[in-house]
Structures are given as C-alpha cells and as structure tokens.
Design an enzyme around this catalytic site. Sequence first.
Site, mmCIF file in Angstrom:
data_model
loop_
_atom_site.group_PDB
_atom_site.id
_atom_site.type_symbol
_atom_site.label_atom_id
_atom_site.label_comp_id
_atom_site.label_asym_id
_atom_site.label_seq_id
_atom_site.Cartn_x
_atom_site.Cartn_y
_atom_site.Cartn_z
ATOM 1 N N HIS A 18 -1.509 1.932 1.439
ATOM 2 C CA HIS A 18 -1.692 1.834 2.766
ATOM 3 C C HIS A 18 -2.470 1.261 3.767
ATOM 4 O O HIS A 18 -3.030 0.900 4.212
ATOM 5 C CB HIS A 18 -0.620 3.384 3.662
ATOM 6 C CG HIS A 18 0.206 3.290 2.697
ATOM 7 N ND1 HIS A 18 0.810 4.619 2.117
ATOM 8 C CD2 HIS A 18 1.652 2.851 2.318
ATOM 9 C CE1 HIS A 18 2.100 4.790 1.779
ATOM 10 N NE2 HIS A 18 2.552 3.098 1.847
ATOM 11 N N LYS A 42 15.416 13.240 3.587
ATOM 12 C CA LYS A 42 14.810 12.887 2.387
ATOM 13 C C LYS A 42 13.577 14.024 2.485
ATOM 14 O O LYS A 42 13.043 14.660 3.830
ATOM 15 C CB LYS A 42 14.523 11.089 2.707
ATOM 16 C CG LYS A 42 13.141 10.910 1.535
ATOM 17 C CD LYS A 42 13.377 9.636 1.485
ATOM 18 C CE LYS A 42 11.980 9.096 1.471
ATOM 19 N NZ LYS A 42 11.763 7.728 1.242
ATOM 20 N N ARG A 91 3.163 -5.052 -3.747
ATOM 21 C CA ARG A 91 2.533 -4.609 -5.043
ATOM 22 C C ARG A 91 2.159 -5.968 -6.187
ATOM 23 O O ARG A 91 1.674 -5.279 -7.541
ATOM 24 C CB ARG A 91 2.972 -2.672 -5.889
ATOM 25 C CG ARG A 91 2.401 -1.688 -4.648
ATOM 26 C CD ARG A 91 2.849 -0.723 -4.675
ATOM 27 N NE ARG A 91 4.263 -0.639 -4.253
ATOM 28 C CZ ARG A 91 4.718 0.051 -3.786
ATOM 29 N NH1 ARG A 91 3.922 1.077 -4.134
ATOM 30 N NH2 ARG A 91 5.315 0.684 -3.346
ATOM 31 N N SER A 130 2.833 6.560 -3.480
ATOM 32 C CA SER A 130 3.247 7.950 -2.335
ATOM 33 C C SER A 130 3.611 8.805 -3.880
ATOM 34 O O SER A 130 3.561 10.128 -4.137
ATOM 35 C CB SER A 130 4.057 7.957 -1.286
ATOM 36 O OG SER A 130 3.560 7.120 -0.022
HETATM 37 P P1 ADP Z 1 8.848 4.225 1.423
HETATM 38 O O1 ADP Z 1 8.119 5.233 1.131
HETATM 39 O O2 ADP Z 1 9.415 3.743 2.232
HETATM 40 O O3 ADP Z 1 9.485 3.151 0.451
HETATM 41 P P2 ADP Z 1 6.003 3.481 1.377
HETATM 42 O O4 ADP Z 1 5.728 4.012 2.530
HETATM 43 O O5 ADP Z 1 6.249 3.928 -0.518
HETATM 44 O O6 ADP Z 1 7.374 3.455 1.850
HETATM 45 O O7 ADP Z 1 5.951 2.309 1.972
HETATM 46 C C1 ADP Z 1 5.559 1.489 3.038
HETATM 47 C C2 ADP Z 1 4.960 -0.016 2.770
HETATM 48 O O8 ADP Z 1 4.429 -0.260 2.089
HETATM 49 C C3 ADP Z 1 5.446 -1.018 1.987
HETATM 50 O O9 ADP Z 1 5.689 -2.312 2.790
HETATM 51 C C4 ADP Z 1 4.767 -1.048 0.803
HETATM 52 O O10 ADP Z 1 5.242 -2.225 0.017
HETATM 53 C C5 ADP Z 1 3.886 -1.319 0.634
HETATM 54 N N1 ADP Z 1 3.223 0.237 0.234
HETATM 55 C C6 ADP Z 1 3.257 0.765 -0.107
HETATM 56 N N2 ADP Z 1 2.182 1.476 -1.442
HETATM 57 C C7 ADP Z 1 1.075 0.491 -1.236
HETATM 58 C C8 ADP Z 1 0.093 -0.125 -2.777
HETATM 59 N N3 ADP Z 1 -0.733 0.522 -3.163
HETATM 60 N N4 ADP Z 1 -0.537 -0.950 -1.500
HETATM 61 C C9 ADP Z 1 -0.687 -2.241 -1.083
HETATM 62 N N5 ADP Z 1 1.106 -2.089 -0.067
HETATM 63 C C10 ADP Z 1 1.436 -0.514 -0.457
#
Ligand code: ADP
Length: 163
Positions: A18, A42, A91, A130
Amino acid sequence: MKTRALYTGSFDPLTNGHMNIITRASKLYDELTVGIIANPSKKALFPIEEREIMIAEALSCLGNVKVDHFSGLLADFVNSHGFNVVVRGLRGATDFDYEIQMAQMNARLFNDQVETVFLMTDPQYSFLSSSMVKEVHSLGGCIDGLVPEAILKRMDEVLQKQA
Ligand code: ADP
C-alpha cells in the site's frame, strides 16, 4: 484543474505494498486522500480510529496526503467530496479480474469528472496482502520489511496481549 485523488482499502493493517502505491500516487496528483473503508461486519485487527492514526503517522512525510474514512457506497463518497481520480493497486490477474468489474460498475455511478486509475505493484510486493501479513505474524512468522516499522510494533503488542 486540481487533481484530487482517492486511494481506498481496509488497510488492516497498512502494508508496504500500500505504501508503495500511495507514495507513487502522491507524485502524480495534487492531493491524495487515503480513504479507509469502515466495514463494521468485518472483524478487524485494529479499530478504524487506530488505523487512521497509524496510517497518518506512516504518511506524515508526504505533504499532499491525508487520511479519512467512510462507509457505504464508494461512489457516494467520491461524488460528494469532489475527487476526480480513484487509484487502485494491481498485483496480478486475480486483482485485475475483480478490479475491472468494479471499475466498470463504478463508472456508471461516479460523476463524469471521475476516472479510475490503476498502478501496477512493485514486483517485490506482488504477493503481499493485509490478510497474509496478519496470518503469518499471528503464527510467529517474520514480516520485517512488509509493513512500516511502527505498524509492526503495534502488531507485536496486540499479539503479546492475546498470548
Ligand atoms: P481490501 O482490504 O478492501 O480488500 P486492501 O486494503 O487489500 O483492500 O487493498 C486496497 C488497495 O490496495 C487495492 O487497490 C489493492 O489492489 C491494493 N493493494 C493491496 N495490496 C497491494 C500490494 N501488495 N501492492 C499493490 N497494491 C496493493
């Protein structure tokens, strides 16, 4: 016209994947808001208020980035706050399949000024999510370098409390 971008997610916790997207997007747009999605149904590791504080601390070196949270429909938040770009991270193919559907649905709901923009992940973070860091950390695995140091410290504290 000023470009006001929004990057959303649960960020429970914020990872270095992120952080990479946020840092790059902050260079592309005049202002970037990191919007934490509040989803009360959640079960989260960190309450939303704490996530907001931790993320603001991690991003304090980026002058044009701020942190906010919202619940409900993304398009309502976007349209009512005057954002003109929604940033998403990609990703790989699995993200893409889901994201294209969401972006096309959102395109119907956003006002005409708004575009969804995708940034490809830095390959060193393409496996990172995450949920993965939470699982590995809860089982005692090393997640050094995968989340900001201050966030790792808070995760250690929560784990110690649970033990
Ligand atoms: P959620 O928990 O709502 O699924 P995330 O917090 O996982 O959302 O992800 C938010 C955004 O960050 C999304 O656009 C996701 O594709 C992007 N994202 C998550 N992990 C990565 C990563 N390792 N590299 C690039 N983008 C990421």
